[in-house]
Structure formats: structure tokens, C-alpha cells
Design an enzyme around this catalytic site. Structure first.
Site, PDB file in Angstrom:
ATOM      1  N   HIS A 156       0.818  -1.214   0.000  1.00 18.11           N
ATOM      2  CA  HIS A 156       0.000   0.000   0.000  1.00 18.11           C
ATOM      3  C   HIS A 156       0.850   1.262   0.000  1.00 18.11           C
ATOM      4  O   HIS A 156       2.068   1.215   0.171  1.00 18.11           O
ATOM      5  CB  HIS A 156      -0.941   0.000   1.216  1.00 18.11           C
ATOM      6  CG  HIS A 156      -0.217   0.011   2.538  1.00 18.11           C
ATOM      7  ND1 HIS A 156       0.293   1.151   3.105  1.00 18.11           N
ATOM      8  CD2 HIS A 156       0.091  -1.003   3.391  1.00 18.11           C
ATOM      9  CE1 HIS A 156       0.861   0.863   4.256  1.00 18.11           C
ATOM     10  NE2 HIS A 156       0.770  -0.452   4.449  1.00 18.11           N
ATOM     11  N   CYS A 172       2.946  -4.944   6.691  1.00 20.32           N
ATOM     12  CA  CYS A 172       2.729  -4.630   5.277  1.00 20.32           C
ATOM     13  C   CYS A 172       3.995  -4.087   4.616  1.00 20.32           C
ATOM     14  O   CYS A 172       4.968  -3.750   5.280  1.00 20.32           O
ATOM     15  CB  CYS A 172       1.614  -3.603   5.139  1.00 20.32           C
ATOM     16  SG  CYS A 172       0.023  -4.200   5.734  1.00 20.32           S
TER      17      CYS A 172
END
Length: 196
Positions: A156, A172
Site C-alpha cells: 500500500h 505490510c
């Protein structure tokens, strides 16, 4: 012949080494700068030069689909198009520690522009002030998100650019918003992903 180094000799030698470039330059003050030899400092290793070269052939048998390799050691995301005609490198943030780092093969299973964010139970246990966030400038997932087949693992963007190049995520892989927007267009659902 034995050379005996006294403390005074050592201090004098060290001082001469420190001040020698300045003294050398002072001795040339009547010579125009263009005619003087340049004093060039030794090269320093910077974060951007710490990216290591990754070869897709070491990890995949073919490039029959778009491929991403996230290297958590050098904090870089490597992109190859189908057939390998286009290669790109993106700086990233990576998980804060080994416990949060999941490694192995996965793929992109879902994509979202303007993602909302929901902290995991373990994140809330560590910081009870966390709460779900809608899309927007405070959202930790930035402007675009590509969800992996592993629950709660996402590639992301981020609005907090200080995180890039650091161990700063809860699992992440993050990159600059403008870079994730580019990757979002390049990576279809089914893109093969390896986290190293």
C-alpha cells in the site's frame, strides 16, 4: 632498529594527519582555485545505494505474469512485467520486526483505491487508541492498496513518507503514494508476489 612511539609522538602524528589537508590548502592560497588539485572526500554509503540486486530467475521459473519481489533486507520492491521487458525498483517501508514479517510466495487477490483501514487485534492490544479509519489523509494505507492472499498483509501507499526506507510497518509493505498509484495500474489481480 626499534621505533619507539611515545604519547607525545602519537598525538603529534594524529594532529598532523587531521590538519594536513588544511595546511596543504593554506600553502596554495596564492594559486588560483582552478589550478589547485581537488580535495575529494571518500565516498559514503547512502540508504539508496543499499538496494541489492534481485534476479527473478532465482525465485520463479518464468515471467508469465506480472511479478513483485519485496526485499525486506534492503527495503525495496522489485517489479517485472510479463516477459521481463519492464523492470522497476521502488523504495519501501517493511515490518518493524521479525515477528511481524511474513515471508514466502503469495499473490495479489484484491485491489482498492481509497482503502479504509482496520487495525488488527494485536495492533489494538499494543495501542488501544487505534481505531478503524475511512479513506483520507490520516489513513495508514495511503491512496491505494493491493491485498495479498495472506489475511491482513497489503502492499500500500503511505501519507507518512518518513516511514519509507525503514522498519516501520506492522507487517505490510508500504511505498510513496505516487509510487503505489503507478504500481496499482501495473499490477493486475493474480500478480505473483514473493516477500524475502
Amino acid at each position: 632498529m626499534t621505533i619507539r612511539l611515545t604519547r607525545r609522538a602519537a598525538v603529534t602524528t594524529a594532529a598532523a594527519a587531521v590538519f594536513a589537508p588544511g595546511l596543504a590548502r593554506a600553502a596554495t592560497q596564492d594559486i588560483p582555485m582552478a589550478e589547485q588539485e581537488a580535495l575529494i572526500p571518500p565516498a559514503e554509503r547512502r540508504n539508496t545505494s543499499s538496494y541489492r540486486e534481485i534476479s527473478w530467475e532465482e525465485h520463479f521459473t518464468r515471467l508469465d505474469r506480472v511479478t513483485l519481489i519485496a526485499d525486506t533486507r534492503s527495503k525495496a520492491l522489485h517489479y517485472w512485467s510479463v516477459g521481463g521487458t519492464d523492470y522497476r525498483l521502488y523504495p519501501t517501508s517493511v515490518p518493524m520486526n521479525e515477528e511481524l514479517t511474513k515471508r514466502g510466495y503469495t499473490e495479489i487477490v484484491r485491489k482498492k483505491i481509497g482503502p479504509s483501514w482496520t487495525p488488527t487485534p494485536s495492533m489494538i492490544a499494543n495501542d488501544p487508541s487505534l481505531h478503524p479509519m475511512p479513506p483520507g489523509p490520516d489513513n495508514p494505507l495511503g491512496t491505494h492498496a493491493m491485498y495479498l492472499s495472506w489475511p491482513a498483509y497489503i502492499i500500500h501507499g503511505t501519507h507518512d513518507t518518513r516511514k519509507i526506507g525503514r522498519r516501520s510497518s506492522s507487517g505490510c509493505i508500504g511505498t510513496f503514494n505516487e509510487k503505489i498509484a503507478e504500481l496499482y495500474e501495473l499490477c493486475p489481480i493474480g500478480t505473483q508476489v514473493l516477500i524475502l
